[in-house]
Motif scaffolding. Structure first.
Motif, PDB file in Angstrom:
ATOM      1  N   LEU A   1      30.249  47.864  15.865  1.00  0.00           N
ATOM      2  CA  LEU A   1      31.443  47.181  16.333  1.00  0.00           C
ATOM      3  C   LEU A   1      32.521  47.006  15.745  1.00  0.00           C
ATOM      4  N   THR A   2      32.466  47.174  14.371  1.00  0.00           N
ATOM      5  CA  THR A   2      33.927  47.046  13.910  1.00  0.00           C
ATOM      6  C   THR A   2      34.801  48.054  14.112  1.00  0.00           C
ATOM      7  N   SER A   3      34.189  49.174  14.217  1.00  0.00           N
ATOM      8  CA  SER A   3      34.889  50.709  14.360  1.00  0.00           C
ATOM      9  C   SER A   3      35.742  50.579  15.661  1.00  0.00           C
ATOM     10  N   ILE A   4      35.096  49.839  16.943  1.00  0.00           N
ATOM     11  CA  ILE A   4      35.531  49.993  18.228  1.00  0.00           C
ATOM     12  C   ILE A   4      36.210  48.647  18.739  1.00  0.00           C
ATOM     13  N   GLY A   5      35.670  47.461  17.954  1.00  0.00           N
ATOM     14  CA  GLY A   5      36.178  46.195  18.269  1.00  0.00           C
ATOM     15  C   GLY A   5      35.641  45.632  19.657  1.00  0.00           C
ATOM     16  N   LEU A   6      36.039  44.601  20.142  1.00  0.00           N
ATOM     17  CA  LEU A   6      35.896  43.989  21.410  1.00  0.00           C
ATOM     18  C   LEU A   6      36.371  44.871  22.653  1.00  0.00           C
ATOM     19  N   TYR A   7      37.317  45.140  22.251  1.00  0.00           N
ATOM     20  CA  TYR A   7      38.441  46.181  23.471  1.00  0.00           C
ATOM     21  C   TYR A   7      38.291  47.560  22.759  1.00  0.00           C
ATOM     22  N   PRO A   8      37.422  48.313  23.262  1.00  0.00           N
ATOM     23  CA  PRO A   8      37.303  49.864  22.815  1.00  0.00           C
ATOM     24  C   PRO A   8      38.672  50.695  23.690  1.00  0.00           C
ATOM     25  N   PRO A   9      38.982  51.842  22.862  1.00  0.00           N
ATOM     26  CA  PRO A   9      39.913  52.456  23.431  1.00  0.00           C
ATOM     27  C   PRO A   9      39.633  53.000  24.899  1.00  0.00           C
ATOM     28  N   GLY A  10      40.830  52.774  25.782  1.00  0.00           N
ATOM     29  CA  GLY A  10      40.659  52.882  27.196  1.00  0.00           C
ATOM     30  C   GLY A  10      40.505  51.643  27.978  1.00  0.00           C
ATOM     31  N   SER A  11      40.402  50.557  27.259  1.00  0.00           N
ATOM     32  CA  SER A  11      40.173  49.270  27.824  1.00  0.00           C
ATOM     33  C   SER A  11      41.487  48.776  28.549  1.00  0.00           C
ATOM     34  N   ILE A  12      41.872  48.498  29.774  1.00  0.00           N
ATOM     35  CA  ILE A  12      42.774  47.845  30.179  1.00  0.00           C
ATOM     36  C   ILE A  12      42.854  46.465  30.101  1.00  0.00           C
ATOM     37  N   VAL A  13      44.091  45.994  29.539  1.00  0.00           N
ATOM     38  CA  VAL A  13      44.192  44.618  29.137  1.00  0.00           C
ATOM     39  C   VAL A  13      45.571  44.019  29.505  1.00  0.00           C
ATOM     40  N   SER A  14      45.700  42.639  29.956  1.00  0.00           N
ATOM     41  CA  SER A  14      46.792  42.054  30.222  1.00  0.00           C
ATOM     42  C   SER A  14      47.066  41.237  28.615  1.00  0.00           C
ATOM     43  N   LEU A  15      48.461  41.325  28.374  1.00  0.00           N
ATOM     44  CA  LEU A  15      48.702  40.575  27.338  1.00  0.00           C
ATOM     45  C   LEU A  15      49.128  39.219  27.544  1.00  0.00           C
ATOM     46  N   SER A  16      49.363  38.131  26.640  1.00  0.00           N
ATOM     47  CA  SER A  16      49.660  36.836  26.846  1.00  0.00           C
ATOM     48  C   SER A  16      51.305  36.582  27.538  1.00  0.00           C
ATOM     49  N   ASP A  17      51.925  37.856  27.354  1.00  0.00           N
ATOM     50  CA  ASP A  17      53.393  37.725  27.892  1.00  0.00           C
ATOM     51  C   ASP A  17      53.428  38.226  29.368  1.00  0.00           C
TER      52      ASP A  17
ATOM     53  N   LYS B   1      43.494  38.914  29.175  1.00  0.00           N
ATOM     54  CA  LYS B   1      42.341  39.337  30.038  1.00  0.00           C
ATOM     55  C   LYS B   1      42.093  40.589  30.085  1.00  0.00           C
ATOM     56  N   TYR B   2      40.777  41.032  30.080  1.00  0.00           N
ATOM     57  CA  TYR B   2      40.339  42.282  30.117  1.00  0.00           C
ATOM     58  C   TYR B   2      40.212  42.600  31.563  1.00  0.00           C
ATOM     59  N   LEU B   3      40.903  43.946  32.212  1.00  0.00           N
ATOM     60  CA  LEU B   3      41.177  44.362  33.468  1.00  0.00           C
ATOM     61  C   LEU B   3      40.229  45.300  33.847  1.00  0.00           C
ATOM     62  N   GLY B   4      39.453  45.765  32.876  1.00  0.00           N
ATOM     63  CA  GLY B   4      38.598  46.971  33.161  1.00  0.00           C
ATOM     64  C   GLY B   4      38.659  48.225  32.249  1.00  0.00           C
ATOM     65  N   HIS B   5      38.342  49.303  32.476  1.00  0.00           N
ATOM     66  CA  HIS B   5      38.381  50.539  31.521  1.00  0.00           C
ATOM     67  C   HIS B   5      38.806  51.472  32.351  1.00  0.00           C
ATOM     68  N   GLY B   6      39.785  52.527  31.601  1.00  0.00           N
ATOM     69  CA  GLY B   6      40.598  53.538  32.237  1.00  0.00           C
ATOM     70  C   GLY B   6      39.945  54.437  33.031  1.00  0.00           C
ATOM     71  N   GLU B   7      38.712  54.770  32.609  1.00  0.00           N
ATOM     72  CA  GLU B   7      37.861  55.780  33.428  1.00  0.00           C
ATOM     73  C   GLU B   7      37.333  55.148  34.739  1.00  0.00           C
ATOM     74  N   LYS B   8      37.312  53.899  34.775  1.00  0.00           N
ATOM     75  CA  LYS B   8      36.827  53.240  36.304  1.00  0.00           C
ATOM     76  C   LYS B   8      38.053  52.779  36.888  1.00  0.00           C
ATOM     77  N   ARG B   9      39.108  52.409  36.347  1.00  0.00           N
ATOM     78  CA  ARG B   9      40.378  51.805  37.065  1.00  0.00           C
ATOM     79  C   ARG B   9      41.571  52.443  36.552  1.00  0.00           C
ATOM     80  N   GLY B  10      42.365  52.955  37.272  1.00  0.00           N
ATOM     81  CA  GLY B  10      43.444  53.543  36.962  1.00  0.00           C
ATOM     82  C   GLY B  10      44.856  52.492  36.597  1.00  0.00           C
ATOM     83  N   LEU B  11      45.462  52.624  35.794  1.00  0.00           N
ATOM     84  CA  LEU B  11      46.613  51.844  35.510  1.00  0.00           C
ATOM     85  C   LEU B  11      47.706  51.653  36.796  1.00  0.00           C
ATOM     86  N   SER B  12      47.573  52.777  37.541  1.00  0.00           N
ATOM     87  CA  SER B  12      48.570  52.760  38.599  1.00  0.00           C
ATOM     88  C   SER B  12      48.164  51.715  39.729  1.00  0.00           C
ATOM     89  N   GLU B  13      46.856  51.262  39.674  1.00  0.00           N
ATOM     90  CA  GLU B  13      46.498  50.380  40.623  1.00  0.00           C
ATOM     91  C   GLU B  13      46.920  48.868  40.637  1.00  0.00           C
TER      92      GLU B  13
END
Length: 75
Positions: free
Chosen positions: A1-17, A62-74
């Motif tokens: 878990l330490t090598s990938i963290g709670l948000y693995p690469p490809g995770s789409i996230v919303s930042l606090s700003d 907020k976690y918004l999904g994963h890049g393979e399942k949800r495109g950022l353009s959406e």
């Protein structure tokens, strides 16, 4: 878990700003503070990366999904 963290690469996230990005690197020893590439930097511009370990004023809101399942353009 330490090598990938709670948000693995490809995770789409919303930042606090309110900005949206994709996780490009895990947080290492800090599981909730990965490196994020901002969505706005994916339109042919120079990529903007934020290392949340170094930007203590920002966090993942907020976690918004994963890049393979949800495109950022959406967003």
């Amino acid at each position: 878990l330490t090598s990938i963290g709670l948000y693995p690469p490809g995770s789409i996230v919303s930042l606090s700003d309110g900005r949206v990005g994709v996780v490009v690197s895990g947080g290492g020893s800090d599981l909730v503070r990965p490196v994020v590439m901002l969505k706005s930097s994916m339109k042919g511009e120079t990529p903007v990366f934020i290392d949340l370990k170094k930007s203590k004023e920002l966090c993942i809101a907020k976690y918004l999904g994963h890049g393979e399942k949800r495109g950022l353009s959406e967003e």
